[in-house]
Design a protein around this motif. Structure first.
Motif, short mmCIF file in Angstrom:
data_model
loop_
_atom_site.label_atom_id
_atom_site.label_comp_id
_atom_site.label_asym_id
_atom_site.label_seq_id
_atom_site.Cartn_x
_atom_site.Cartn_y
_atom_site.Cartn_z
N UNK A 90 4.28 -14.14 -35.40
CA UNK A 90 3.98 -14.63 -34.50
C UNK A 90 4.88 -13.31 -33.32
N UNK A 91 5.78 -13.51 -33.58
CA UNK A 91 6.63 -13.11 -32.76
C UNK A 91 5.94 -11.38 -32.50
N UNK A 92 5.73 -10.69 -33.63
CA UNK A 92 5.15 -9.55 -33.37
C UNK A 92 3.89 -9.28 -33.17
N UNK A 93 3.11 -9.83 -33.91
CA UNK A 93 2.12 -9.95 -32.20
C UNK A 93 1.69 -10.36 -30.86
N UNK A 94 3.60 -11.16 -30.40
CA UNK A 94 3.29 -11.20 -29.13
C UNK A 94 3.78 -9.77 -28.80
N UNK A 95 4.29 -8.89 -29.70
CA UNK A 95 5.08 -7.69 -29.17
C UNK A 95 3.42 -6.99 -29.16
N UNK A 96 2.96 -7.58 -30.23
CA UNK A 96 1.61 -6.16 -30.02
C UNK A 96 0.55 -6.39 -28.52
N UNK A 97 0.16 -7.75 -28.69
CA UNK A 97 -0.23 -7.84 -27.33
C UNK A 97 -0.20 -7.63 -26.49
N UNK A 98 0.88 -7.78 -25.82
CA UNK A 98 1.58 -7.42 -24.75
C UNK A 98 1.21 -5.62 -24.62
N UNK A 99 1.39 -4.93 -25.19
CA UNK A 99 1.45 -3.78 -25.61
C UNK A 99 0.23 -3.14 -24.88
N UNK A 100 -0.65 -4.20 -26.28
CA UNK A 100 -2.40 -3.47 -26.24
C UNK A 100 -3.26 -3.79 -24.81
N UNK A 101 -2.16 -5.52 -24.05
CA UNK A 101 -2.92 -5.74 -22.60
C UNK A 101 -2.63 -4.51 -21.77
N UNK A 102 -0.96 -4.05 -21.84
CA UNK A 102 -0.63 -3.26 -20.95
C UNK A 102 -1.34 -2.08 -20.63
N UNK A 103 -1.74 -1.47 -22.16
CA UNK A 103 -2.43 -0.30 -22.11
C UNK A 103 -4.40 -0.65 -21.85
N UNK A 104 -4.83 -1.58 -22.04
CA UNK A 104 -5.59 -1.95 -22.03
C UNK A 104 -6.00 -2.04 -20.17
N UNK A 105 -5.13 -2.57 -19.44
CA UNK A 105 -5.21 -2.62 -18.03
C UNK A 105 -4.51 -1.36 -17.70
N UNK A 106 -3.94 -0.22 -18.01
CA UNK A 106 -4.12 0.79 -17.72
C UNK A 106 -4.95 1.66 -17.14
N UNK A 107 -5.89 1.15 -18.09
CA UNK A 107 -6.98 2.29 -17.93
C UNK A 107 -8.12 1.27 -17.75
N UNK A 108 -8.42 0.24 -17.52
CA UNK A 108 -9.44 -0.36 -17.10
C UNK A 108 -9.76 -0.31 -15.86
N UNK A 109 -8.34 -0.74 -15.33
CA UNK A 109 -7.91 -1.49 -14.07
C UNK A 109 -8.60 -0.46 -12.83
N UNK A 110 -9.33 -0.79 -12.02
CA UNK A 110 -9.75 -0.65 -10.56
C UNK A 110 -8.68 0.52 -9.41
N UNK A 111 -7.97 -0.71 -9.63
CA UNK A 111 -6.72 -0.69 -8.52
C UNK A 111 -5.03 -0.72 -9.54
N UNK A 112 -4.00 0.07 -8.91
CA UNK A 112 -3.17 -0.44 -9.77
C UNK A 112 -2.29 -1.96 -8.97
N UNK A 113 -2.81 -1.92 -7.68
CA UNK A 113 -2.02 -3.01 -7.07
C UNK A 113 -2.78 -4.41 -7.60
#
Length: 281
Positions: A90-113
């Motif tokens: 569970x804890x390793x997966x939390x870290x994985x989920x955090x990193x994956x989401x961070x990368x996802x929103x870096x790519x998909x977000x139209x505005x960094x704001x």
């Protein structure tokens, strides 16, 4: 209290709410009590999927389909890990989920704001629905898990029912109208007392070795955390300016409206059993 006023208040408890409860409660209880071991895990998996969909519809209505899909998928993995009792992951997966989401929103977000707030709300949803609800399955995996899951469900539902009737019949003092104008101090007291009553009755018949003095903080805690979960979901709905999370259950709202009472009471019961009763059961 004036009898006529009491009857008027009782009339506010919708008949369709009672009918819906009578239709959905017996299959759930029967499935858990009589079904094979994976039955509850599958129920939790389905409830998690529907709950996450409602959460993202409430909190991130304008998010992209890929963001919602990955958010729901990550939340479901917690249910799968719990189903196979892979708590060490569970804890390793939390870290994985955090990193994956961070990368996802870096790519998909139209505005960094908006990327940080969207990322935070998505991660919150995965934790709030996916992770917290998985504790129901973790309880099922414990010794006498089926008995304890039924204890959780019946005690928390009793708290909800007693809160409703106590608030309608005796409610005078608002608990926190900014978040939920209909919730009262009397309703909260009724919830705790109702959970206590059912906890004592259930333990008498199905957990005879459990010390009655232990049941008191356990039942009161489940009643309190059940209402806390309801209150927090009300805050989410208030921020989204909606009354119900959905319309899946007539008179009851959506899946989140039915799950909210278990999101904090299930972890409470799990850790109560793990830390307090480990050497006494």
């Amino acid at each position: 209290m004036d009898p006529g006023n009491r009857e008027e208040r009782m009339g506010r408890i919708e008949k369709k709410k009672v009918i819906t409860a009578l239709l959905i409660v017996p299959p759930i209880i029967g499935g858990i009590a009589l079904g094979p071991s994976p039955t509850l895990g599958l129920m939790v998996l389905i409830a998690t999927f529907l709950g996450l969909r409602e959460y993202f519809r409430l909190c991130l209505p304008r998010s992209k389909p890929i963001e919602k899909t990955i958010g729901v998928g990550l939340g479901l993995i917690f249910s799968i890990l719990a189903l196979y009792d892979k708590t060490s992951a569970i804890i390793p997966f939390f870290i994985f989920a955090f990193l994956l989401l961070a990368l996802l929103f870096m790519v998909t977000s139209d505005s960094l704001g908006s990327s940080v707030s969207n990322f935070a709300l998505t991660f919150l949803g995965i934790f709030y629905v996916g992770f917290l609800l998985s504790y129901v399955t973790l309880i099922r995996n414990m010794t006498d898990g089926k008995i304890w899951v039924l204890f959780l469900i019946l005690t928390v539902w009793a708290g909800d029912i007693f809160a409703l009737f106590s608030g309608v019949l005796f409610g005078r003092h608002k608990l926190y109208p900014k978040i939920s104008p209909n919730k009262t101090v009397e309703g909260l007291i009724g919830a705790i007392l109702g959970s206590l009553l059912i906890a004592l009755l259930y333990s008498y018949f199905f957990l005879p070795s459990l010390n009655r003095w232990t049941v008191l903080p356990l039942g009161a805690g489940l009643g309190f955390f059940g209402q806390l979960g309801d209150f927090i979901e009300s805050m989410i709905k208030r921020s989204a300016q909606v009354k119900d999370s959905g319309s899946l259950f007539p008179g009851h709202g959506g899946m989140l409206d039915r799950l909210d009472s278990f999101l904090f009471s299930a972890p409470f019961l799990h850790y109560f059993l793990s830390l307090w009763l480990e050497e006494t059961l």
